[in-house]
Motif scaffolding. Structure first.
Motif, PDB file in Angstrom:
ATOM      1  N   GLU A 132       0.828  -1.202   0.000  1.00 24.25           N
ATOM      2  CA  GLU A 132       0.000   0.000   0.000  1.00 24.25           C
ATOM      3  C   GLU A 132       0.869   1.261   0.000  1.00 24.25           C
ATOM      4  O   GLU A 132       0.534   2.255  -0.662  1.00 24.25           O
ATOM      5  CB  GLU A 132      -0.926  -0.012   1.218  1.00 24.25           C
ATOM      6  N   LYS A 181       2.253   1.757  -3.487  1.00 22.74           N
ATOM      7  CA  LYS A 181       1.201   2.166  -4.420  1.00 22.74           C
ATOM      8  C   LYS A 181       0.692   3.582  -4.143  1.00 22.74           C
ATOM      9  O   LYS A 181       0.510   4.375  -5.079  1.00 22.74           O
ATOM     10  CB  LYS A 181       0.006   1.204  -4.311  1.00 22.74           C
ATOM     11  N   ASN A 182       0.446   3.883  -2.876  1.00 20.39           N
ATOM     12  CA  ASN A 182      -0.283   5.100  -2.528  1.00 20.39           C
ATOM     13  C   ASN A 182       0.578   6.253  -2.034  1.00 20.39           C
ATOM     14  O   ASN A 182       0.091   7.372  -1.895  1.00 20.39           O
ATOM     15  CB  ASN A 182      -1.339   4.773  -1.465  1.00 20.39           C
ATOM     16  N   PRO A 234       3.024   7.695  -6.258  1.00 21.73           N
ATOM     17  CA  PRO A 234       2.424   9.013  -6.512  1.00 21.73           C
ATOM     18  C   PRO A 234       3.386  10.179  -6.285  1.00 21.73           C
ATOM     19  O   PRO A 234       3.307  11.193  -6.989  1.00 21.73           O
ATOM     20  CB  PRO A 234       1.259   9.058  -5.509  1.00 21.73           C
TER      21      PRO A 234
END
Length: 607
Positions: free
Chosen positions: A249, A252-253, A257
């Motif tokens: 996570e 990914k997050n 980003p």
């Protein structure tokens, strides 16, 4: 009194209680056990050095990780903003005032060296605050986008041995994302103030960012620690499952980003605002900025004109030596034709990355066996040869060195860039190994870390002119160690020295005399056999970190001058092993301080 107690005592004496104003070397203070103790100026100075270092590690947690202090592995560097910049300057000003409160006349030996270095470093740091380097936080040679990926790969200083280690990195990733957002704000301010990267450098940064923007997280360099997690026997199955979920996570997050936002800004907004000029002198207050960079990197009062002239003289001298090699090997044709032959003939290049690494490992063994000829002090830590990781190979230097962990848990690493095998000719092996590893950077940096009497700010600090000057001087010792017997290997030594000589001309040309990127490339192409891709990377490196590249030759020259002076004065009493010990044993020193130290040593040796 141990170091902790001493630090507490001096912090108390320098902060809470007014200092004794008498001109004595002793000050009475109360330690944490309410016992009256006397602190000499030496003790006060060393405690001050330690409190400075400890506080600096809290302010710079990334550096703390690299030197083996794991207390702050969950933190990233503070975001770029006015408050944090002011705090950093105030930190330096505070310690400059404190060191001036120490009576230098009461210090001697290592303590006096430390005092002189500490005072100088604080003054230089404060002087540098006037130059807005924070407005250019990223470039192709380095920045948070680069070293964070290295840490996250699991192959660098960030530990991934316990559940806490994984949690620490996830927390550090949050700080990284915040920092990268602040970098965007800083670069926007840079646009407003016309302080931006040249367009070719922005174009090199973009693929470095894009490499981390992936749909499949298992392909990310940041996923590698999870592969290690599967094999870890000390972490419970339930912890592994939760860590894996949270870690994915985070990638990914948070991480992807963060890279994506910087990539979007730099590609869609910053690139169009990139400048078409290349030198620091083309920026506001740029000439003074470049002079400061020369001062910082050489520690000597040199001008761009002096360095430029010295460089041209050295380039011409080395070309004569290269011509002699051409004649020795019987090459028919002029020097440019010989350069082209060396750039392109298949006999000079490896066929695979593994063959390259294996060959350098063999050279390591050869050099290691000859080091006792010139040295009496050796680092405890060993080093190993590795290829540069793929994610950073395209824009990295041809070779580099990473210091060992101070606690011995990680060896030194001599990195060879296998991205372009035509940029790694066989004739460079001996000289490159000497420079990056032993007796070059590995000796100098590892020994510095291992000297117990050095305060931490010196043990883990350094000066480009000393580190790179020593490494280039070390190359010059090759013949004394029985190396460079093959004329092509000797050419490799000349080629490396020519690179450093050309840097003097090109760096000053770009930043002080208005040279274009192409003029710099043409100059290096005409005067060397370096691969064109290597030349382009070198020139863009000089553009990105102006002033750094001039320190190599300047440092080598200064160390050689000191050796020649010692030999001339001492005659038969001169011992090269002891001279090398004197240069290395106190860690990196600014050149004027090293010179004064060697002068004292010469007087002692005269007997």
């Amino acid at each position: 009194m141990n170091r902790k107690h001493l630090a507490l005592a001096v912090a108390f004496s320098l902060g809470v209680v007014a200092c004794n104003q008498s001109n004595t070397a002793q000050t009475q203070k109360v330690n944490e056990g309410s016992v009256i103790v006397s602190l000499s100026e030496s003790e006060k100075a060393n405690a001050l050095f330690q409190t400075y270092f400890d506080e600096s590690m809290q302010m710079d947690p990334i550096s703390a990780t690299y030197v083996g202090i794991n207390d702050f592995n969950d933190r990233f560097r503070a975001p770029i903003n006015k408050h944090n910049l002011a705090q950093s300057l105030a930190f330096e000003e505070k310690y400059l005032a404190k060191i001036k409160g120490i009576d230098a006349s009461a210090l001697s030996g290592q303590d006096l060296l430390s005092y002189q270095i500490f005072l100088r470093d604080r003054e230089i740091a404060i002087k540098g605050a006037q130059f807005p380097s924070h407005l250019i936080p990223l470039h192709q040679m380095g920045g948070a986008h680069s070293y964070f990926a290295s840490l996250g790969s699991g192959k660098s200083a960030q530990p991934f041995n316990t559940a806490v280690d994984y949690r620490n990195f996830m927390s550090r990733a949050e700080g990284f994302a915040t920092y990268m957002d602040s970098a965007i704000v800083a670069m926007k301010e840079g646009i407003e103030k016309s302080i931006v990267l040249p367009k070719p450098l922005i174009e090199k940064v973009l693929p470095q960012l894009q490499a981390h923007i992936l749909e499949d997280v298992t392909k990310s360099v940041f996923y590698a620690p999870l592969e290690k997690l599967k094999e870890d026997q000390d972490i419970t199955v339930s912890d592994k499952e939760q860590i894996t979920k949270d870690y994915i996570e985070t990638i990914k997050n948070v991480i992807i980003p963060a890279y994506g936002r910087v990539y979007e800004f730099m590609s869609e907004e910053y690139l169009a605002k990139g400048r078409s000029t290349f030198g620091l002198s083309d920026l506001p207050n740029g000439r003074a900025w470049y002079e400061y960079r020369i001062e910082t990197n050489t520690t000597l009062p040199l001008t761009a004109d002096e360095i430029h002239t010295f460089g041209k003289q050295e380039v011409a001298r080395i070309l004569v030596e290269m011509t002699k090699v051409k004649e020795t090997v019987g090459f028919e044709g002029d020097l440019p034709a010989f350069f082209e032959f060396l750039r392109t003939d298949e006999q000079f290049f490896f066929k695979s990355e593994q063959a390259l690494i294996d060959a350098y490992t063999q050279v390591k063994e050869k050099i290691d066996s000859r080091l006792p000829m010139l040295f009496e002090v050796f680092p405890k830590a060993d080093y190993e040869v590795r290829a540069v990781e793929a994610f950073r190979a395209a824009s990295s230097a041809g070779a580099s060195y990473q210091s060992p962990a101070p606690d011995g848990s990680r060896p030194g690493i001599f990195y060879i860039n296998a991205y372009n095998l035509k940029a790694q000719p066989k004739y460079l092996m001996e000289t490159l190994s000497i420079h990056e590893a032993a007796p070059g950077h590995h000796f100098q940096i590892a020994i510095q870390q291992e000297v117990e009497s050095l305060p931490d700010f010196r043990k883990f600090g350094g000066y480009t002119v000393f580190a790179e000057g020593w490494a280039l001087y070390a190359e010059s010792l090759g013949k004394e160690m029985g190396l460079f017997t093959d004329p092509y290997m000797w050419y490799g030594r000349l080629s490396d020295e020519q690179l450093r000589a050309m840097r003097l001309v090109v760096d000053t040309g770009l930043h002080a005399f208005g040279w274009s990127r192409q003029k710099a490339i043409d100059f290096m192409t005409d005067n060397s056999s370096l691969a064109v891709t290597d030349i382009e990377a070198e020139v863009e490196r000089y553009i990105a970190i102006g002033g750094q590249a001039v320190s190599y030759k300047v440092g080598q020259r200064h160390i050689r001058i000191l050796r020649n002076k010692a030999q001339q004065i001492l005659g038969d009493k001169f011992d090269v092993k002891k001279f090398h010990t004197q240069v290395l044993i106190d860690g990196a020193l600014p050149m004027p301080i090293l010179e004064a130290k060697i002068d004292r040593w010469i007087e002692q040796q005269k007997g």
